[in-house]
Design a protein around this motif. Sequence first.
Motif, PDB file in Angstrom:
ATOM      1  N   ASP A  30       0.830  -1.207   0.000  1.00 42.53           N
ATOM      2  CA  ASP A  30       0.000   0.000   0.000  1.00 42.53           C
ATOM      3  C   ASP A  30       0.866   1.260   0.000  1.00 42.53           C
ATOM      4  OD1 ASP A  30      -2.648   1.304   0.258  1.00 42.53           O
ATOM      5  OD2 ASP A  30      -1.761   2.047   2.113  1.00 42.53           O
ATOM      6  N   ALA A  31       1.934   1.233   0.811  1.00 48.99           N
ATOM      7  CA  ALA A  31       2.818   2.410   0.866  1.00 48.99           C
ATOM      8  C   ALA A  31       3.444   2.646  -0.513  1.00 48.99           C
ATOM      9  CB  ALA A  31       3.904   2.202   1.922  1.00 48.99           C
ATOM     10  N   TYR A 344       3.394   2.720  10.564  1.00 47.15           N
ATOM     11  CA  TYR A 344       4.684   3.403  10.703  1.00 47.15           C
ATOM     12  C   TYR A 344       5.715   2.462  11.313  1.00 47.15           C
ATOM     13  CZ  TYR A 344       8.161   6.921  11.862  1.00 47.15           C
ATOM     14  OH  TYR A 344       9.335   7.636  11.941  1.00 47.15           O
ATOM     15  N   PHE A 345       5.318   1.800  12.381  1.00 47.15           N
ATOM     16  CA  PHE A 345       6.257   0.921  13.072  1.00 47.15           C
ATOM     17  C   PHE A 345       6.795  -0.158  12.134  1.00 47.15           C
ATOM     18  CE2 PHE A 345       7.015  -3.169  15.056  1.00 47.15           C
ATOM     19  CZ  PHE A 345       8.061  -2.851  15.898  1.00 47.15           C
ATOM     20  N   LEU A 346       5.886  -0.848  11.456  1.00 45.18           N
ATOM     21  CA  LEU A 346       6.321  -1.991  10.629  1.00 45.18           C
ATOM     22  C   LEU A 346       7.242  -1.531   9.503  1.00 45.18           C
ATOM     23  CD1 LEU A 346       3.023  -4.067  10.402  1.00 45.18           C
ATOM     24  CD2 LEU A 346       5.060  -4.595  11.751  1.00 45.18           C
ATOM     25  N   PRO A 497       2.326   8.274   2.153  1.00 44.94           N
ATOM     26  CA  PRO A 497       2.196   6.848   1.854  1.00 44.94           C
ATOM     27  C   PRO A 497       2.290   5.962   3.099  1.00 44.94           C
ATOM     28  CG  PRO A 497       3.839   7.851   0.416  1.00 44.94           C
ATOM     29  CD  PRO A 497       3.466   8.872   1.442  1.00 44.94           C
ATOM     30  N   ILE A 498       2.983   6.457   4.124  1.00 46.88           N
ATOM     31  CA  ILE A 498       3.241   5.624   5.302  1.00 46.88           C
ATOM     32  C   ILE A 498       2.105   5.769   6.313  1.00 46.88           C
ATOM     33  CG2 ILE A 498       4.995   5.056   7.072  1.00 46.88           C
ATOM     34  CD1 ILE A 498       6.065   4.937   4.139  1.00 46.88           C
ATOM     35  N   ILE A 499       1.730   7.015   6.601  1.00 42.56           N
ATOM     36  CA  ILE A 499       0.676   7.265   7.595  1.00 42.56           C
ATOM     37  C   ILE A 499      -0.395   8.161   6.962  1.00 42.56           C
ATOM     38  CG2 ILE A 499       1.954   6.836   9.743  1.00 42.56           C
ATOM     39  CD1 ILE A 499       2.703   9.802   9.833  1.00 42.56           C
ATOM     40  N   PRO A 500      -1.185   7.594   6.051  1.00 43.72           N
ATOM     41  CA  PRO A 500      -2.081   8.438   5.251  1.00 43.72           C
ATOM     42  C   PRO A 500      -3.107   9.225   6.058  1.00 43.72           C
ATOM     43  CG  PRO A 500      -2.474   6.077   4.807  1.00 43.72           C
ATOM     44  CD  PRO A 500      -1.252   6.171   5.675  1.00 43.72           C
ATOM     45  N   THR A 501      -3.670   8.612   7.098  1.00 48.79           N
ATOM     46  CA  THR A 501      -4.739   9.315   7.827  1.00 48.79           C
ATOM     47  C   THR A 501      -4.170  10.483   8.631  1.00 48.79           C
ATOM     48  OG1 THR A 501      -5.898   7.226   7.973  1.00 48.79           O
ATOM     49  CG2 THR A 501      -6.691   8.993   9.395  1.00 48.79           C
ATOM     50  N   ALA A 502      -3.093  10.213   9.355  1.00 49.10           N
ATOM     51  CA  ALA A 502      -2.508  11.261  10.195  1.00 49.10           C
ATOM     52  C   ALA A 502      -1.964  12.395   9.330  1.00 49.10           C
ATOM     53  CB  ALA A 502      -1.389  10.674  11.054  1.00 49.10           C
TER      54      ALA A 502
END
Length: 555
Positions: A30-31, A344-346, A497-502
């Motif tokens: 997804d990222a 983010y963590f993964l 791409p990594i944290i789309p909502t935030a």
Amino acid sequence: MSEKFYITTAISYPNGKPHIGHAYEAIAADAIARFHRLSGKDVRFQTGTDEHGLKMVQTARDKGVDVRDLCREMSDQFQAMCDTLNISYDNFQRTTDPMHQVSCQAMWRKMHAAGDMYLNKYEGWYSVRDEAFYEEKELTTGDEGVKLSPQGTPVEWVVEETWFFRLSKYQDRLLKLYKERPEFIQPEGRRNEVMRFVEGGLRDISVSRTSFDWGIPVPDSPGHVMYVWVDALANYISGAQSLSGLGYGTNDFTLMEKFWPSEEGPDGELKPANVLHLIGKDIVRFHAVYWPAFLMSAKLPLPKQVFGHGFLLARGGEKMSKSLGNVVDPIELAEQFGVDNLRYFLLREVSFGQDGSYSPEAIVTRCNAELANSFGNLAQRVLSFVGKSYPDGLPSPRRESVRKFVEHKADWWFEGVIGDDNSMERGFIPRVNFTLMDDKMIDTFIKTWMDCVIRCNKFVDENAPWTLRKEGKQEQLDDAIVTLFTFIHMLAIAIQPIIPTAAGKLLDQLGIPEDERSYAALADDTWYDRLRASSHRIAPPTPIFPRLEMPTDVK
Ligand code: ME8
């Protein structure tokens, strides 16, 4: 016309609930998909479930349910996992879909017409858990003399009349492919493994089964169903009922022509399609040996790349998979820590391509340090300051150097800190390096982003806006704020791409319209003036990354 890019994950066996390894693969894909969309490409992203084969039949039998019901129930859970984790797939492909069958049979017929299929008796070792045939020399002996596959799963001796595919015929063409297009298999280590395997000699493979009927019927061969890997690999080109899949062999050519076009290069060979298969390291052989051979046989273009990511391991480096019973439920993790924190963590923790391990403490520690304390804090303190100190709107840049920076005309990665004498002092601001993402070095991309966040926080401390305000140094204050606002704008766009909502919430707070959030927007020199001229005012911000509590019930 924008460049096309097609990305796929493996399709998962829905013989159990999705585990964190499945979530990891979906999140990584997804990222990458989001990155390419933000870069202006026309992206198609497919994931799904692999529902035929003996493994599914045996699981259904053990549970006392009909295999079709098991497939439906479990496939829905995989799709729900994708929806929960904000996976932006365009098509969720199920191999029990009738139109998938049409595509598989069309591909089979082409392979048959090429003279690559013949009937013979198969006698050999089969692992139901891997749904794979193995050669004697690949096996090891486990406890109580049980023969084990290279993946450590038990194998059984199988004797059946089956169809064979002439894999041996493709040995030289495959080796030529690996040599001429090193990017075909990545990372490098996996490419070497595959090359050694193929150099060791390829045998023809058994591609149908007669001992059960849960599969796609082989055309014109009653009693035979296709070997599940032929069926599964064809998902990448097959169609769904709604024709939302690529639709190979159906009457709808639109998507196939768009994302998997048959175009000849100057050498008369078919050009590779801009396709990335993202899969785990355990199934590289199927994707880098069988699949290109099937495509060559069916006279279809090859994908550009097969990327074998590493495995996610439990604490202590123990293998985690549903067959070993130590699975972690990704939905529970997302509920406990938040979807963006988990994503983010993964992506940050695991060096992409290598194995990595996971623990709740590691999630909390990393997300608190980097998202809550660094990025969240940067955004929070700058936006609260702007909200309080500039109630009538954002300041305009005072100095030419700052204006150029905002307009991206200078090196917009900005190398200056604002000196007391109103001059620009040279300082080092690390760059967020987008090409790293293009090279699938996802964790390193995030690291360069984080370095930039850390530097920006230092910039706040060095320039101390609250002191500048107290001392009435308005010109310097304005320039410091414009600079920081520009940085936060860039950092929020970059990390989507990594944290789309935030990232989206932060861009909302900044007042950036939805259609101005692509990477092309980072080269727009009018964004700041337009934002200033708009009616948007920075409101007291709500924290986007609240601190996570260390779990007490650590598993
Ligand atoms: O292999 N960490 O399905 P699957 C990271 N149906 N990735 C992992 C993992 C872990 N612990 N465990 C599994 C299949 N995976 C076939 C694929 S594709 C045409 C057919 C990855 O449900 C695994 O490597 O066993 C694979 O890419 C995906 O999850 C699905 O695994």
